[in-house]
Design an enzyme around this catalytic site. Structure first.
Site, PDB file in Angstrom:
ATOM      1  CG  ASN A  63       2.025   8.669   4.883  1.00  0.00           C
ATOM      2  OD1 ASN A  63       2.336   8.730   6.058  1.00  0.00           O
ATOM      3  ND2 ASN A  63       1.520   7.570   4.338  1.00  0.00           N
ATOM      4  CG  MET A  91       4.979   5.054   4.788  1.00  0.00           C
ATOM      5  SD  MET A  91       3.566   4.566   3.777  1.00  0.00           S
ATOM      6  CE  MET A  91       3.663   2.780   3.913  1.00  0.00           C
ATOM      7  CB  SER A 100      -0.893  -0.019   1.241  1.00  0.00           C
ATOM      8  OG  SER A 100      -1.390   1.256   1.489  1.00  0.00           O
ATOM      9  CB  CYS A 101       0.466   4.577  -1.535  1.00  0.00           C
ATOM     10  SG  CYS A 101       0.867   3.954  -3.157  1.00  0.00           S
ATOM     11  CB  ILE A 102      -1.938   4.567   3.247  1.00  0.00           C
ATOM     12  CG1 ILE A 102      -2.631   5.098   2.001  1.00  0.00           C
ATOM     13  CG2 ILE A 102      -2.292   5.426   4.453  1.00  0.00           C
ATOM     14  CD1 ILE A 102      -2.260   6.515   1.631  1.00  0.00           C
TER      15      ILE A 102
END
Lengths: 105, 164
Positions: free
Chosen positions: B29, B33, A103-105
Site C-alpha cells: 500500500n 501511495m 502516515s503509512c496508510i
C-alpha cells in the site's frame, strides 16, 4: 523557513514545497500547483477531494489517511488514484495547501 | 535522485500470522501511495490473507514469540509457555487490532480491497493452491490470478523483490 511565490502571493512552505501555513492557501493557487504536479485542469472530482482534505485537516488538525478519505470522505480509493496519479495523497495534499501527510496508510 | 527511485516492487507474503501478513500489506500500500507499481504474491500460509472465508480471522502467533509483552508493547515479557494458553492468540490479536484501528490501519479484507483499488495486483501461488486443494471460489474477488513461480518472475521483471 523557505517561502515561495504562487499566483502572485508569497507563502511559507517546507523544503519539499508543502505549505506550512494552510491559511495562506487560496483556490487560485490550487490551479497553479495542479499544473506543477502534472495533474492538469482541476475538475469537480478533484475539488471534492481537495475540499475534504482541507475540511478534515481543519477539524482534526492532522492529515487524513487514504482510508479516512474513503470512509469519512466517501471518496473511493480508485477515484483518488485516478484523479491524482503517481502519489495521490501527497499530490492532493500539496495542491490543497496542506502539510505533507505523515502516515503509512 | 529520480534516477535512484524505486519504480516497482514485488512482495512475497509467505506467512499466515497477523504479524506476517501486515508488513506485506503495508509495504504494498505504501508503494502505491508513492506512485510505485506494486504486486503481492501470496504463498503457503500467507495465502490465508486472500481466502475470503479466513482472511479476517488471521491472528498473532503468540506461541514461539519471545518478543511478546503484556498488557502492551512496553509491558512485562510474556513467558513463552503462556503463549500457548487457549485464547491467548485471540486476546493479543484483539488488543493489537484496537491499536491498529486507532491508527486507521484497516482489517485485512478491507486493506486488500484498498490495495487493489489503488492499482496493486494480488496474486496467489499455484503450488499452494494445488497443495491446499483450493478453487477460485475460495478467494476474495481482488485476487487477480493464480501464478506459477515462473510467471511471478516474469511479472516481476524490473522490480525489487521483497520476501516477508
Amino acid at each position: 523557513m523557505p517561502t515561495r511565490d504562487i499566483a502572485g502571493t508569497t507563502v511559507d512552505v517546507n523544503e519539499e514545497g508543502y505549505f506550512t501555513n494552510p491559511e495562506q492557501w487560496t483556490e487560485a493557487m490550487a490551479a497553479v500547483l495542479a499544473q506543477e504536479e502534472e495533474i492538469g485542469e482541476l475538475t469537480d472530482g478533484h475539488w471534492k477531494i481537495l475540499n475534504f482534505l482541507r475540511q478534515d485537516y481543519k477539524e482534526k488538525g492532522t492529515m487524513p489517511t487514504i482510508r479516512r478519505v474513503k470512509n469519512a470522505g466517501g471518496i473511493p480509493t480508485k477515484d483518488l488514484y485516478d484523479l491524482f496519479p503517481g502519489g495521490p495523497l501527497k499530490k492532493s495534499s500539496k495542491i490543497a495547501g496542506l502539510p505533507k501527510p505523515a502516515s503509512c496508510i | 535522485m529520480s534516477e535512484g527511485k524505486i519504480k516497482k516492487v514485488s512482495i512475497v507474503c509467505s506467512k499466515g500470522s497477523l504479524e506476517g501478513v501486515y508488513p506485506a500489506l503495508i509495504m504494498a500500500n505504501g508503494a502505491r501511495m508513492e506512485g510505485i507499481e506494486a504486486s503481492i504474491f501470496f504463498t503457503f500460509f500467507g495465502l490465508y490473507a486472500i481466502l475470503k472465508k479466513y482472511q479476517d480471522e488471521i491472528k498473532i502467533a503468540t506461541v514461539g514469540n519471545p518478543a511478546m509483552r503484556v498488557p502492551d508493547a512496553k509491558g512485562m515479557a510474556l513467558p513463552t509457555w503462556m503463549g500457548a494458553i487457549p485464547g491467548m492468540s485471540a486476546f493479543a490479536t484483539n488488543m493489537m487490532m484496537k491499536e491498529m484501528e486507532a491508527l486507521d490501519i484497516p482489517p485485512i479484507g478491507e486493506f486488500i480491497e484498498m490495495i487493489h483499488d489503488a492499482g496493486g495486483k494480488i496474486y496467489a501461488c499455484k503450488a499452494t493452491v494445488d497443495m491446499f486443494h483450493l478453487t477460485l471460489d475460495d478467494f476474495c474477488p481482488q485476487m487477480e490470478k493464480v501464478l506459477t513461480v515462473g510467471e511471478f518472475y516474469d511479472l516481476s521483471a524490473g522490480a525489487e523483490i521483497i520476501f516477508t
